[in-house]
Design an enzyme around this catalytic site. Structure first.
Site, PDB file in Angstrom:
ATOM      1  N   VAL A  34       0.829  -1.209   0.000  1.00 57.96           N
ATOM      2  CA  VAL A  34       0.000   0.000   0.000  1.00 57.96           C
ATOM      3  C   VAL A  34       0.865   1.262   0.000  1.00 57.96           C
ATOM      4  O   VAL A  34       0.515   2.280  -0.604  1.00 57.96           O
ATOM      5  CB  VAL A  34      -0.943  -0.001   1.235  1.00 57.96           C
ATOM      6  CG1 VAL A  34      -1.677   1.330   1.380  1.00 57.96           C
ATOM      7  CG2 VAL A  34      -1.944  -1.140   1.120  1.00 57.96           C
ATOM      8  N   ILE A 136     -12.981 -16.543  -3.791  1.00 60.97           N
ATOM      9  CA  ILE A 136     -12.660 -16.588  -5.230  1.00 60.97           C
ATOM     10  C   ILE A 136     -12.708 -15.180  -5.805  1.00 60.97           C
ATOM     11  O   ILE A 136     -13.716 -14.498  -5.662  1.00 60.97           O
ATOM     12  CB  ILE A 136     -13.699 -17.433  -6.009  1.00 60.97           C
ATOM     13  CG1 ILE A 136     -13.853 -18.809  -5.389  1.00 60.97           C
ATOM     14  CG2 ILE A 136     -13.333 -17.523  -7.463  1.00 60.97           C
ATOM     15  CD1 ILE A 136     -14.951 -19.627  -6.052  1.00 60.97           C
ATOM     16  N   LYS A 205     -26.342 -13.877  -5.137  1.00 56.48           N
ATOM     17  CA  LYS A 205     -25.008 -13.792  -5.731  1.00 56.48           C
ATOM     18  C   LYS A 205     -25.119 -13.657  -7.259  1.00 56.48           C
ATOM     19  O   LYS A 205     -24.359 -12.918  -7.882  1.00 56.48           O
ATOM     20  CB  LYS A 205     -24.192 -15.034  -5.351  1.00 56.48           C
ATOM     21  CG  LYS A 205     -23.862 -15.050  -3.848  1.00 56.48           C
ATOM     22  CD  LYS A 205     -23.328 -16.389  -3.394  1.00 56.48           C
ATOM     23  CE  LYS A 205     -22.985 -16.407  -1.912  1.00 56.48           C
ATOM     24  NZ  LYS A 205     -22.750 -17.750  -1.380  1.00 56.48           N
TER      25      LYS A 205
HETATM   26  N1  HSE Z   1     -24.082 -19.863   2.977  1.00 58.23           N
HETATM   27  C1  HSE Z   1     -23.135 -19.638   1.933  1.00 58.23           C
HETATM   28  C2  HSE Z   1     -22.773 -20.954   1.251  1.00 58.23           C
HETATM   29  C3  HSE Z   1     -21.852 -18.986   2.412  1.00 58.23           C
HETATM   30  O1  HSE Z   1     -23.134 -22.029   1.719  1.00 58.23           O
HETATM   31  O2  HSE Z   1     -22.111 -20.878   0.226  1.00 58.23           O
HETATM   32  C4  HSE Z   1     -21.951 -17.500   2.540  1.00 58.23           C
HETATM   33  O3  HSE Z   1     -22.063 -16.883   1.296  1.00 58.23           O
END
Ligand code: HSE
Ligand code: NAP
Length: 428
Positions: A34, A136, A205
């Site tokens: 940094v 990831i 997600k």
């Molecule tokens: N509950 C999520 C999973 C982890 O089983 O991938 C947190 O994002």
């Protein structure tokens, strides 16, 4: 100029504890990267009396103002989870000119637009690498490294709990209920596993990934969701016999100008790169016009993998701060693109039925499919269950609406005892 960059953190649970550890154990090299040290100054918790295992002394408080009103704190990490008050705290931090790093998919998937607008106005960084795929790297690769591409498709296994369960069901022939109990005992599945097994966690997600991949705002409400609660060991056995594995896939695909976003169990050919992503591992497969196919693989959750992503974002924000380049990469949703209704998405289907074992039944079933233009690729009849014949059918690629109409007709036929499974099949 300050001699260090001070950070406040909202939450000190699984991820927060990991972040404190990584900042401490790799502090010296982070300072070199940094240009100055990053110091975790204050942490917000609910219960200040709870015993904490912290690698170095940190001020622990239950008053968010101790962080939001502290002029020495430049970066706020939000790892408390839930929509509120997390969203409110992040907005207030931005208004106070602080850069925000979060792991919170719930807030980003539902309120990303509002948070980006606030970050733009305050010219601060808003970074959320850990919100998808845990450790990831996928948000930054999509937003930066692959920015020169036209992305056609993002397809992933983005929920570790369900991937662990499906792997166990496949490899050990266990039933859903037994595997869920095991996943809970190992601490993978939450006490209330609804968001994981119901596909909601993966849908949040996917909304984040699709928004970035297609430069268009996609929210959680846009995503069609089916979880894995109806997947049985019989379905898994059929899949394996036919050369497939069943995976809970999160799929975002460009379809003639529209975006198809869906989470559902899928028969995936065993030869597909995602078919070998097992246990709690996650992976995201991307197709772009320049890069071709690329896959990102690793641990999708857990203390240290998730902390790895959070600290990467903190370093990014700190570097920008040091170089006076904050707020450089914010919202990339500059297009308005319609969502394709699930009824219009096309796929081959695996369908398992229990029917009366008598002459003419197969012809009646084929007729019900044919009446809706559903063409059959293969039909398997190999055993009896409770006096009924079990039929397993794989269709050619057809619109979802046609399959649903055919199934609705069959459910009303006296020779059909039960429609046991309806699972989409991925093509190579
Ligand atoms: N509950 C999520 C999973 C982890 O089983 O991938 C947190 O994002
Ligand atoms: P967690 O273990 O439940 O920890 C939450 C922390 O936040 C606790 O320290 C809690 O305080 C504090 N907190 C919660 N609500 C609060 C409030 N209203 N005021 C003050 N403090 C509050 O959660 P986690 O597993 O670390 O997850 C944190 C975030 O990371 C979530 O958004 C989650 O989705 C995301 N994430 C987690 C993982 C993972 O593997 N766990 C992976 C990727 C992303 P107390 O300690 O006093 O209870």
């Amino acid at each position: 100029m300050k001699d260090c960059i001070q950070v406040g953190m909202l939450g000190l649970g699984t991820v927060g504890t990991g972040v404190a550890k990584v900042l401490c154990q790799n502090g010296a090299s982070i300072a070199h990267k940094v240009g100055k040290p990053i110091v975790l100054k204050t942490v917000l918790v609910r219960d200040v009396h709870k015993e904490r295992s912290l690698p170095q002394p940190v001020q622990v408080t239950d008053k968010v103002e101790d962080i939001l009103n502290d002029p020495e704190i430049d970066i706020v990490i939000e790892v408390m989870g839930g929509e509120e008050p997390a969203k409110d705290y992040m907005l207030r931090a931005m208004k106070a000119g602080k850069h925000v790093v979060t792991a919170n998919k719930d807030v980003v998937a539902q309120h990303g637009k509002e948070l980006f607008a606030a970050a733009e106005e305050a010219q601060v960084d808003f970074l959320f690498e850990a919100s998808v795929g845990g450790g990831i790297p996928i948000i930054r690769p999509l937003k930066q490294c692959l920015a020169g591409n036209h992305i056609y498709e993002v397809m992933g296994i983005v929920n570790g709990t369900t991937n662990y369960m499906l792997t166990k069901m496949t490899q050990e022939g266990l039933d859903f209920a037994d595997v869920l109990a095991e996943a809970q005992a190992k601490g993978y599945a939450e006490a209330d596993p609804t968001a994981d097994v119901g596909g909601l966690d993966a849908a949040r997600k996917l909304a984040i990934l699709a928004s970035i991949a297609f430069n268009a705002r996609v929210t959680f409400d846009d995503v069609y969701v089916e979880g894995i609660t109806n997947i049985s060991s019989e379905d898994i056995a059929y899949a394996s016999e036919l050369g497939y594995v069943i995976k809970l896939l999160a799929i975002a695909r460009e379809e003639e100008g529209r975006i198809s976003v869906r989470v559902h169990p899928t028969f995936l050919p065993s030869s597909h790169p995602l078919a070998n992503v097992n246990d709690v591992y996650n992976a995201v497969f991307v197709r772009g016009d320049a890069v071709g196919e690329a896959m990102f693989y690793g641990r999708g959750a857990g203390e240290m993998p998730t902390a790895s992503a959070v600290v990467g974002d903190v370093i990014d924000a700190a570097r920008n701060l040091y170089r006076g380049a904050s707020g450089r990469i914010l919202c990339t949703c500059f297009e308005d693109r319609p969502i394709q209704p699930i009824s219009e998405t096309k796929a081959p289907y695996f369908i398992r039925l229990l029917v009366q074992d008598q002459p003419g039944v197969l012809a009646a079933i084929a007729g019900a499919f044919g009446a809706q233009q559903v063409s059959l690729n293969s039909v398997i009849q190999k055993r009896k269950i409770n006096g009924c014949a079990e039929l397993a059918v794989i269709t050619y690629e057809v619109p979802d609406s046609c399959v649903q109409l055919a199934l609705s007709t069959m459910r009303g036929m006296s020779v059909v005892s039960e429609v046991r499974s309806v699972i989409r099949v991925a093509m190579d």
